[in-house]
Design an enzyme around this catalytic site. Structure first.
Site, mmCIF file in Angstrom:
data_model
loop_
_atom_site.group_PDB
_atom_site.id
_atom_site.type_symbol
_atom_site.label_atom_id
_atom_site.label_comp_id
_atom_site.label_asym_id
_atom_site.label_seq_id
_atom_site.Cartn_x
_atom_site.Cartn_y
_atom_site.Cartn_z
ATOM 1 N N ASP A 486 0.833 -1.199 0.000
ATOM 2 C CA ASP A 486 0.000 0.000 0.000
ATOM 3 C C ASP A 486 0.873 1.257 0.000
ATOM 4 O OD1 ASP A 486 -2.334 1.463 0.128
ATOM 5 O OD2 ASP A 486 -3.126 0.437 1.892
ATOM 6 N N ASP A 554 -10.609 2.069 -3.454
ATOM 7 C CA ASP A 554 -11.147 1.825 -2.114
ATOM 8 C C ASP A 554 -12.666 1.861 -2.131
ATOM 9 O OD1 ASP A 554 -8.939 1.315 -0.646
ATOM 10 O OD2 ASP A 554 -8.806 3.274 0.313
HETATM 11 C C1 DGJ Z 1 -5.857 1.819 2.023
HETATM 12 C C2 DGJ Z 1 -6.197 0.676 1.132
HETATM 13 O O1 DGJ Z 1 -6.635 1.136 -0.104
HETATM 14 C C3 DGJ Z 1 -7.225 -0.216 1.810
HETATM 15 O O2 DGJ Z 1 -7.598 -1.251 0.965
HETATM 16 C C4 DGJ Z 1 -6.634 -0.734 3.087
HETATM 17 O O3 DGJ Z 1 -5.570 -1.590 2.804
HETATM 18 C C5 DGJ Z 1 -6.182 0.411 3.953
HETATM 19 N N1 DGJ Z 1 -5.315 1.320 3.244
HETATM 20 C C6 DGJ Z 1 -5.475 -0.086 5.176
HETATM 21 O O4 DGJ Z 1 -4.977 0.932 5.926
#
Ligand code: DGJ
Length: 744
Positions: A486, A554
């Site tokens: 991430d 997301d």
């Molecule tokens: C942002 C990501 O896009 C989510 O899927 C998740 O992994 C969160 N971070 C976790 O903090």
């Protein structure tokens, strides 16, 4: 073919070429023995023609369908052959000489303060290896020792041409590269319809079409990391039309492979010609090129289609599958991700419970997301602490990662785990120990975003650390199959305590990122790695050379996902799109959508679930198990087949339909969605595409007891399905259907 990376090397890359254009007087006569040179860069169906006139001015005179006798271009382009400069745009326009008012690909400032560069053809060579022909064209400045190599890799079967430039300072003093694009492409048409992709968190890859006027349209980012959050470094240009079409007309698509600041400039000049200049954004990035050094720009990927945007996408998808994407063509596992189902609140038994359910539902992998690390006051129990301290949280998970990974494997599942190695919370041991590793502008406030700072990847010590985070995480168990990487913020107040030259930070950050990824891939060639950046803020072909897939957004709401996945599919193959079924009300949009609609949308990408599966009712579980089982039947088509978009969600019809067809046209899967209420208009006629007109296909609707189309279960010829079509009932918002086709 290995993808190009930026390197600074002492090699003089252009030495292979003759040097006749070097160090001539300022007003040269044509060289009598010199001839017009026509250089074809060809794929199976497309052709890019470069043309050097007798004075060596290099122009791109054609990018489009293939023409058999390319020598005809010698005569055709006479109006540039009699003059040294001509008036038409040059292939790699520079600042200097007569090139005023044109968006440049190259701007160099020499040690004596001069800003003028004039490039002339100095030779070329072509080499072929299987499907790929590499053309290298050397250009030299008239009076300095600057040498440019334009490199074109032509991928025959995919109809893709990948190009970059290599800039070598052959002189004795350093020069400043003020602008140094990967490529410039000149087109001649009456109209140019630009399709580009903007957005933000939770609304990535929003499609915008605009007719280019006489000016310069710039699409760029200056945010350094999470670089595709607001704009994507990709586009389509439809020629001689005001309407975007899936199936008709000439379309050029382009995508830059660079994970940092980029700039795409579209200049429609006073003649109406279009000059597209693409590359690293020169913003705050003047690059000192020492004597003898070379700078290799990132790849710019082009394709041409004379059958509309659909074929352009398919070309890019095939190239991605065969060359551009790490592990492209392999089928990635279905999965359950813990994030929306547990967030930071889990214990070992929460996770093993999820694993039990994932196995029972027929999924193939469990991914433990954020929250497993940090201890004591820096425990990662929310997003305020812990980033940087990549030790197991022993209070939360005393049994350890190995226990959970083994548990998953024993249940027949692979195991994946989340990291965000480029980041640090101020509340962490790492921030206390290495404040100098944080990107910052000394003396100024160091802004936080999501309570975190970003580490300075230009610093080799930070590169070692980031590699170490990956490496040590992999050592937590020998059963780790997948890493979700991430990156949840951009660069603010850019500055490096390591670099002497701050202009290098944006570039060396990306180079550092790639260096780490190269080390990871050398040690972990088989580990699946997902590229996530607050969802889809790092979706581009630079990182995809190392990553297997992306977290598309997301926003897991199925209605929003329709447009996000559609937009992404214009440039990137659907098999890279992590697409997850989540709970309702959706955690981002609060929308309540039917479970079947959520599955039917997620099943058009790499299917996953992101919820607490024990919350499903028994009735829901029947549908869940059925949808997961049927995905098995056709998912090879998503990973290895061809995508045909049938109805766009951007059209007024409030519908979306797409299909995937196997390479041999013997199997296909069709997805159809109703995105609004159709006021008593019950049926939705969908004309299929990509089938063999002469073959008969049995059509069967999946995941239902009774099909929404009366014709389901029978067989039809490909021409019937393509020229007449199917007629499912889709009257209400969120009605959806999946049809499977198999040739008899
Ligand atoms: C942002 C990501 O896009 C989510 O899927 C998740 O992994 C969160 N971070 C976790 O903090």
């Amino acid at each position: 073919m290995k993808r190009s990376l930026i390197l600074a090397s002492l090699a003089l890359l252009c030495c292979i070429f003759p040097t006749e254009a070097k160090k001539k007087a300022t007003e040269p006569a044509p060289v009598p023995e010199k001839k017009i040179v026509v250089i074809p860069v060809e794929t199976e169906n497309t052709q890019l023609i470069l043309h050097a006139n007798v004075y060596g001015s290099l122009r791109t005179v054609h990018y489009g369908q293939k023409i058999t006798d390319v020598e005809q271009f010698t005569n055709f382009y006479l109006h540039t052959s009699g003059k040294r400069y001509g008036s038409a745009l040059l292939t790699y326009p520079t600042v200097g000489g007569v090139n005023v008012g044109t968006t440049e690909a190259l701007h160099v400032k020499y040690a004596n303060g001069d800003h003028n560069t004039e490039l002339f053809y100095a030779g070329h060579k072509q080499t072929q290896k299987a499907n790929v022909t590499v053309t290298e064209v050397c250009l030299r400045d008239t009076i300095t020792d600057l040498q440019i190599k334009l490199v074109y890799e032509a991928y025959a079967k995919e109809d893709v041409i990948v190009c970059h430039s290599e800039i070598t300072n052959g002189g004795k003093k350093a020069v400043e590269l003020i602008n140094y694009a990967s490529s410039a492409l000149q087109l001649k048409a009456n109209k140019y319809l630009l399709t580009h992709f903007h957005g933000s968190w939770a609304e990535e890859m929003t499609v915008e079409n605009e007719l280019l006027g006489r000016d310069v349209k710039v699409i760029e980012t200056r945010i350094g990391a999470s670089a595709t959050k607001y704009n994507n470094p990709a586009f389509m240009i439809s020629l001689d039309t005001e309407e975007f079409s899936e199936n008709k007309g000439e379309v050029i698509a382009g995508a830059l492979a660079w994970s940092g600041n980029f700039k795409l400039a579209f200049e429609k000049d006073y003649r109406g010609d279009l000059n597209i200049v693409s590359g690293i954004n020169p913003h705050a990035s003047t690059y000192q090129l020492k004597a003898g050094e070379s700078f290799v720009t990132p790849d710019m990927i082009y394709t041409f289609s004379c059958k509309g945007a659909g074929q352009a996408s398919r070309n890019l998808h095939s190239w991605g599958r065969n060359y551009g994407i790490y592990g492209g063509g392999k089928i990635n596992p279905t999965l359950l991700n813990s994030w929306e189902g547990a967030y930071f609140n889990f214990t070992t038994s929460t996770l093993t419970g999820m694993i039990d359910n994932a196995a029972a539902m027929g999924l193939e992998m469990f991914v433990l997301d954020d929250g497993w690390f940090g201890n004591g006051k820096y425990a990662r129990n929310d997003d305020h602490a812990g980033l940087g301290d990549w030790e197991l949280n022993t209070e939360k998970l005393p049994e350890g990662i190995d226990y959970i990974a083994n548990y998953a494997h024993e249940k027949g599942l692979k195991f994946g785990i989340w990291i965000e190695p480029e980041m640090v919370n101020p509340n962490s041991n790492l921030a206390n120990q290495h404040p100098d590793w944080v990107i910052q502008s000394p003396g100024r406030e160091n802004y936080q975003s999501r309570q975190q700072w970003i580490l300075d990847l230009s610093n080799p010590a930070v590169q070692d650390f980031v590699f170490g985070v990956f490496d040590r995480t992999m050592q937590l168990s020998d059963k780790i199959d997948y890493i979700k990487w991430d990156c949840n913020r951009m660069i603010h107040s850019f500055g490096s305590t390591y670099l002497k030259d701050q202009d290098r930070l944006y570039i060396e950050y990306v180079q550092g990122f790639y260096k780490v990824l190269q080390r990871i891939r050398a040690k972990y060639p088989d580990t699946l790695i997902q590229c996530c950046s607050s969802g889809g803020s790092r979706v581009e072909y630079g990182q995809l050379a190392y990553f297997n897939e992306v977290w598309t957004s997301d926003n897991s709401d199925a209605l929003s996902r329709v447009k996000i996945q559609y937009g992404t599919s214009l440039i990137y193959p659907p098999f890279i799109m992590g697409a997850h079924v989540s709970a309702v009300p959706n955690h981002q949009t609060k929308l309540v959508t039917p479970l079947k609609f959520r599955f039917d949308v997620a099943c058009a990408g790499r299917l996953g679930l992101e919820l607490q599966p024990k919350d499903f009712t028994e009735k829901e579980r029947v549908l869940v198990d059925r949808c997961i089982a049927s995905y098995e039947k056709y998912r090879d088509l998503i990973f290895q087949g061809d995508l045909y978009r049938l109805v766009s969600p951007y059209e007024d019809s409030e519908r979306y339909a797409l299909m995937y067809v196997s390479a041999d046209k013997s199997r296909a899967v069709v997805f159809a969605y109703s995105l609004g209420y159709h006021h008593g208009e019950k049926t939705f006629k969908i004309r299929l595409d990509g089938l063999d007109g002469a073959r008969k296909y049995k059509v069967e609707e999946l995941n239902v007891d009774k099909s929404c189309w009366k014709g389901s279960g029978a067989s039809y010829t490909g021409d019937f399905l393509m020229y007449s079509g199917i007629l499912p009932v889709q009257e209400y918002t969120y009605d959806s259907a999946v049809f499977y086709l198999e040739a008899e």
